[in-house]
Structure formats: C-alpha cells, structure tokens
Design a protein around this motif. Structure first.
Motif, PDB file in Angstrom:
ATOM      1  N   HIS A  56       0.821  -1.136   0.094  1.00 36.47           N
ATOM      2  CA  HIS A  56      -0.119   0.096  -0.076  1.00 36.47           C
ATOM      3  C   HIS A  56       0.637   1.234   0.008  1.00 36.47           C
ATOM      4  CE1 HIS A  56      -3.768  -2.041   0.956  1.00 36.47           C
ATOM      5  NE2 HIS A  56      -3.022  -2.668   1.770  1.00 36.47           N
ATOM      6  N   TYR A  60      -1.395   5.103   3.719  1.00 33.73           N
ATOM      7  CA  TYR A  60      -2.485   4.317   4.151  1.00 33.73           C
ATOM      8  C   TYR A  60      -2.261   3.475   5.572  1.00 33.73           C
ATOM      9  CZ  TYR A  60      -4.828  -0.499   3.918  1.00 33.73           C
ATOM     10  OH  TYR A  60      -5.675  -1.521   4.181  1.00 33.73           O
ATOM     11  N   ASN A  74     -12.894  15.816  -1.784  1.00 29.74           N
ATOM     12  CA  ASN A  74     -13.445  14.722  -2.227  1.00 29.74           C
ATOM     13  C   ASN A  74     -13.354  13.859  -0.777  1.00 29.74           C
ATOM     14  OD1 ASN A  74     -13.497  14.724  -5.231  1.00 29.74           O
ATOM     15  ND2 ASN A  74     -11.486  15.717  -5.014  1.00 29.74           N
ATOM     16  N   LEU A  76     -12.607  10.232   0.815  1.00 27.49           N
ATOM     17  CA  LEU A  76     -11.806   9.218   0.844  1.00 27.49           C
ATOM     18  C   LEU A  76     -12.162   8.086   1.876  1.00 27.49           C
ATOM     19  CD1 LEU A  76      -8.265  10.576  -0.547  1.00 27.49           C
ATOM     20  CD2 LEU A  76     -10.371  10.005  -1.737  1.00 27.49           C
ATOM     21  N   THR A  77     -11.621   6.819   1.564  1.00 23.38           N
ATOM     22  CA  THR A  77     -11.496   5.755   2.527  1.00 23.38           C
ATOM     23  C   THR A  77     -10.136   5.494   2.642  1.00 23.38           C
ATOM     24  OG1 THR A  77     -11.880   3.906   0.839  1.00 23.38           O
ATOM     25  CG2 THR A  77     -14.033   4.760   1.998  1.00 23.38           C
ATOM     26  N   ASP A  79      -9.044   2.884   2.196  1.00 23.85           N
ATOM     27  CA  ASP A  79      -8.702   1.840   0.988  1.00 23.85           C
ATOM     28  C   ASP A  79      -8.398   2.859  -0.234  1.00 23.85           C
ATOM     29  OD1 ASP A  79      -8.631  -0.468   2.267  1.00 23.85           O
ATOM     30  OD2 ASP A  79     -10.756  -0.644   2.150  1.00 23.85           O
ATOM     31  N   SER A  80      -9.129   3.938  -0.373  1.00 24.01           N
ATOM     32  CA  SER A  80      -9.147   4.770  -1.573  1.00 24.01           C
ATOM     33  C   SER A  80      -7.855   5.780  -1.476  1.00 24.01           C
ATOM     34  CB  SER A  80     -10.272   5.492  -1.712  1.00 24.01           C
ATOM     35  OG  SER A  80     -10.670   6.478  -0.792  1.00 24.01           O
ATOM     36  N   ASP A  82      -4.862   4.947  -1.509  1.00 27.28           N
ATOM     37  CA  ASP A  82      -3.802   4.177  -2.393  1.00 27.28           C
ATOM     38  C   ASP A  82      -4.158   4.754  -3.795  1.00 27.28           C
ATOM     39  OD1 ASP A  82      -2.426   2.883  -0.535  1.00 27.28           O
ATOM     40  OD2 ASP A  82      -3.388   0.863  -0.969  1.00 27.28           O
ATOM     41  N   SER A  83      -5.557   4.915  -4.167  1.00 33.62           N
ATOM     42  CA  SER A  83      -6.030   5.388  -5.627  1.00 33.62           C
ATOM     43  C   SER A  83      -5.399   6.800  -5.869  1.00 33.62           C
ATOM     44  CB  SER A  83      -7.451   5.318  -5.687  1.00 33.62           C
ATOM     45  OG  SER A  83      -7.978   4.039  -5.653  1.00 33.62           O
TER      46      SER A  83
END
Length: 159
Positions: A56, A60, A74, A76-77, A79-80, A82-83
């Motif tokens: 990751h 993260y 925006n 985010l979680t 997990d997001s 990383d995106s």
C-alpha cells in the motif's frame, strides 16, 4: 497561587509535548510519505491482518480503517488513499509547513492539528494548503512506550 503555577506548568508541558508529537508525525511520516520520491518509493509492503504481505501507499498505514478523509473536497476511505497516491504517483512533491497549531480535544489522547503551508509539484507549481487533522494516540497498557499515533480525521485543501 503556587498550585495554579504548577498546573500552568503541567498544561504548558502537555501542549509542548503534543505539538512536538504532531510535528514529528506530520514531518517524518505524513508529509515524508508524499515527499519521498515518485513511483514505487511511495509504496511499502507489510504483513496484513491475515499474515499475507500487502503493498500500500505509506500514507495508508497512518489511518485506522474507519478514518474520515477529505482531500480537496473529495471524500476518501482508507482503501481509496492508495488510488489518490497512484493518481499523483509520478509527481514529485515537497511540502513546507508554515504554521502548526495543536489543541487538546476530548481527552489526553486526542489532538486537533491545524497546518498551513505550501506544496511544490514537480519543482514547478507551488500551491498553498490548509490541513486539519485529528490525531489519536493509541496507548497499549502493557507497553505504553510503544504508543501508536493514528490520523482519524484528515481534511486537506488547496487554498
């Protein structure tokens, strides 16, 4: 009068320690995870909950699973995150902290941190930013010296 002076000294020492902890967490871990280079240098592999190795972004690992993260409006979680990092993966960044304010909230293990500064992208574009975080110090009763610091609320905004 003497009790008040001692109380003031304890409160001042607590504020100084919180500010130092927040500054170290942000400079050595949070902003360092952004500013450590580009591409795979922003990634880290660790054993996950099942024992399998997971890769990751370094950011993260600073968030608990239920963290509230808002980046430039925006949501985010964990997990997001990383995106987001992958989207900006090839941009070289340099964050400079201009101001840092730390306030105690809820209890001695939670702090509200407000940061302003600049971020330079690819040594060219410079943007001012405002950053508000809530840090949680998770203390393990058996090993208080191994306390973990988590970012439980993160609101970053270019200004």
């Amino acid at each position: 009068m003497e009790i008040s002076a001692k109380t003031d000294a304890v409160v001042r020492k607590d504020i100084e320690q919180r500010t130092l902890n927040a500054k170290q967490l942000l400079e050595k871990h949070y902003y360092a995870a952004w500013d450590c280079g580009t591409g795979d240098s922003r990634l880290e592999s660790r054993a996950g909950p099942t024992g399998a190795v997971e890769t990751h972004s370094k950011l993260y690992y600073l968030y608990p699973q239920d963290a509230c993260i808002v980046w430039n409006g925006n949501t985010l979680t964990k997990d997001s995150v990383d995106s987001l990092i992958k989207h900006i993966l090839e941009m070289k960044t340099k964050h400079t902290i201009r101001t840092l304010d730390v306030q105690s909230i809820m209890d001695s293990n939670h702090s509200l941190v407000t940061v302003t500064g600049t971020c330079t992208y690819n040594d060219e574009a410079k943007r001012n930013f405002s950053h508000m975080l809530i840090l949680w110090k998770e203390v393990h009763p058996e090993q208080p010296e191994r306390a973990m610091h988590w970012v439980i609320h993160d609101n970053f905004r270019w200004i």
